[in-house]
Enzyme design. Structure first.
Site, mmCIF file in Angstrom:
data_model
loop_
_atom_site.group_PDB
_atom_site.id
_atom_site.type_symbol
_atom_site.label_atom_id
_atom_site.label_comp_id
_atom_site.label_asym_id
_atom_site.label_seq_id
_atom_site.Cartn_x
_atom_site.Cartn_y
_atom_site.Cartn_z
ATOM 1 C CB SER A 252 55.737 -37.363 8.605
ATOM 2 O OG SER A 252 56.787 -36.580 9.095
ATOM 3 C CE LYS B 89 57.153 -33.818 7.432
ATOM 4 N NZ LYS B 89 58.278 -34.643 7.876
ATOM 5 C CE1 TYR C 38 55.936 -30.212 9.458
ATOM 6 C CE2 TYR C 38 56.843 -29.755 11.631
ATOM 7 C CZ TYR C 38 56.729 -30.577 10.533
ATOM 8 O OH TYR C 38 57.400 -31.779 10.510
ATOM 9 C CE1 TYR D 177 59.245 -39.571 7.948
ATOM 10 C CE2 TYR D 177 59.488 -41.657 9.078
ATOM 11 C CZ TYR D 177 58.815 -40.479 8.894
ATOM 12 O OH TYR D 177 57.731 -40.207 9.658
ATOM 13 C CB VAL E 186 57.324 -39.877 14.525
ATOM 14 C CG1 VAL E 186 58.578 -39.869 13.672
ATOM 15 C CG2 VAL E 186 56.812 -38.475 14.770
HETATM 16 N N1 GLN Z 1 55.900 -33.483 13.932
HETATM 17 C C1 GLN Z 1 57.031 -34.313 13.620
HETATM 18 C C2 GLN Z 1 58.298 -33.488 13.530
HETATM 19 O O1 GLN Z 1 58.262 -32.442 12.973
HETATM 20 C C3 GLN Z 1 56.759 -35.033 12.353
HETATM 21 C C4 GLN Z 1 57.908 -35.929 11.980
HETATM 22 C C5 GLN Z 1 57.508 -37.259 11.449
HETATM 23 O O2 GLN Z 1 56.403 -37.763 11.574
HETATM 24 N N2 GLN Z 1 58.485 -37.887 10.863
HETATM 25 O O3 GLN Z 1 59.335 -33.871 13.989
#
Ligand code: GLN
Length: 305
Positions: free
Chosen positions: A61, A64, A189, A241, A259
């Site tokens: 994430s 992002k 993505y 988050y 994650v």
């Molecule tokens: N690739 C992960 C997903 O889409 C990224 C989520 C994350 O790092 N919170 O679930």
């Protein structure tokens, strides 16, 4: 400084036992949960590091923030924020619920999965290959590491199992937020999430943001001050988050977690920090990384508030 970092790693190594490595992406489940590392990159060009700072992990994430920078460059603020909002959700990063209950139906912010998938669809290029190439070139540039690439195993693992993201993307196509080929957009993505980095790479990106979008080593401006500020603000309000509010109070610095176990932090005008610890808390934030940042913030008085 390295002395302090080593002490913080030693102090917090045990905390990693209280969390769990993400397993919903099967490839991530194989990682050593004890790992804990940190890198601090400051404005003077110093790089301080300790623990497992050179272990490679997937950016997840944290990407992002990178795709948002590029989408803002490509499309401008107005268009981007027509499709994605600016508000925290209070829900898990992969939650679907608000896509249908909030009108107009658009993801609340670009730091949740739904929002990030929309952002990936906005990156320009002749074809999918070129779009991803641009993103990869961009992250190589702002991290100063031209070797960055994807971890093929994790990419395929998520592509094969990412049905929740798939569901959100198709829903958003149905309501007109996303246009184009959904499988290609998801591919972009999944690829961006599986770019492999270490603590130094993300500390340097944090430093680049702390330096308001100018590469400290060359003085080159890569993104506008406005974009740098927007990204750091999202990091504060949504970067951890649905734990962002607590993190803002306890640590008080713009940060984005993934994650894969990474946290990228950016302390305006001072430094970038990268931490790695794949053992996660129940919200999906690195449990060890969180604690080290909290201790370091208290010790060096880093809170921006
Ligand atoms: N690739 C992960 C997903 O889409 C990224 C989520 C994350 O790092 N919170 O679930």
């Amino acid at each position: 400084m390295e002395d302090i970092l080593r002490k913080l790693i030693d102090k917090n190594r045990n905390v990693t036992q209280e969390g769990k490595v993400a397993t919903y992406i099967p490839g991530l489940g194989k990682i050593d949960p004890w790992d804990l590392g940190i890198c601090v990159a400051d404005m003077e060009g110093n790089i301080y590091k300790s623990g497992n700072y050179d272990k490679k992990f997937t950016i997840q994430s944290i990407s992002k923030t990178i795709s948002l920078m590029l989408a803002l460059i490509d499309n401008g603020e107005e268009l981007v924020f027509e499709k994605v909002g600016m508000e925290p959700t209070g829900d898990a990063f992969n939650s679907i619920i608000k896509l249908e209950t909030i009108m107009p139906s658009r993801p609340l912010n670009p730091m949740i999965n739904a929002g990030a998938i929309v952002i990936s669809s906005l990156i320009k290029g002749r074809d999918e290959k070129e779009k991803f190439r641009r993103l990869l070139d961009f992250i190589r540039k702002i991290s100063g590491n031209d070797k960055l690439n994807i971890n093929e195993e994790i990419y395929l693992s998520e592509k094969n199992t990412g049905d929740r993201n798939r569901a959100m993307a198709y829903f958003m196509k149905d309501v007109g937020i996303i246009e184009g080929n959904i499988e290609e957009i998801l591919d972009m993505y999944f690829k961006q999430c599986s770019i492999e980095v270490d603590c130094i790479d993300i500390a340097k990106i944090g430093l680049f943001l702390a330096n308001r979008g100018v590469l400290p080593e060359t003085g080159e401006r890569v993104i506008s001050e406005r974009i740098a500020r927007t990204i750091k603000t999202f990091m504060i309000t949504c970067g951890m988050y649905n734990g962002s509010g607590e993190f803002a109070i306890k640590v008080g610095i713009p940060a984005k977690s993934g994650v894969g176990g990474g946290i990228m932090a950016s302390i305006p005008h001072r430094m970038g920090i990268g931490t790695y610890g794949p053992s996660l808390d129940d919200k999906g934030n690195s449990i060890g990384g969180y604690k080290i940042l909290e201790d370091l913030s208290n010790y060096l008085n880093l809170s921006i508030f």
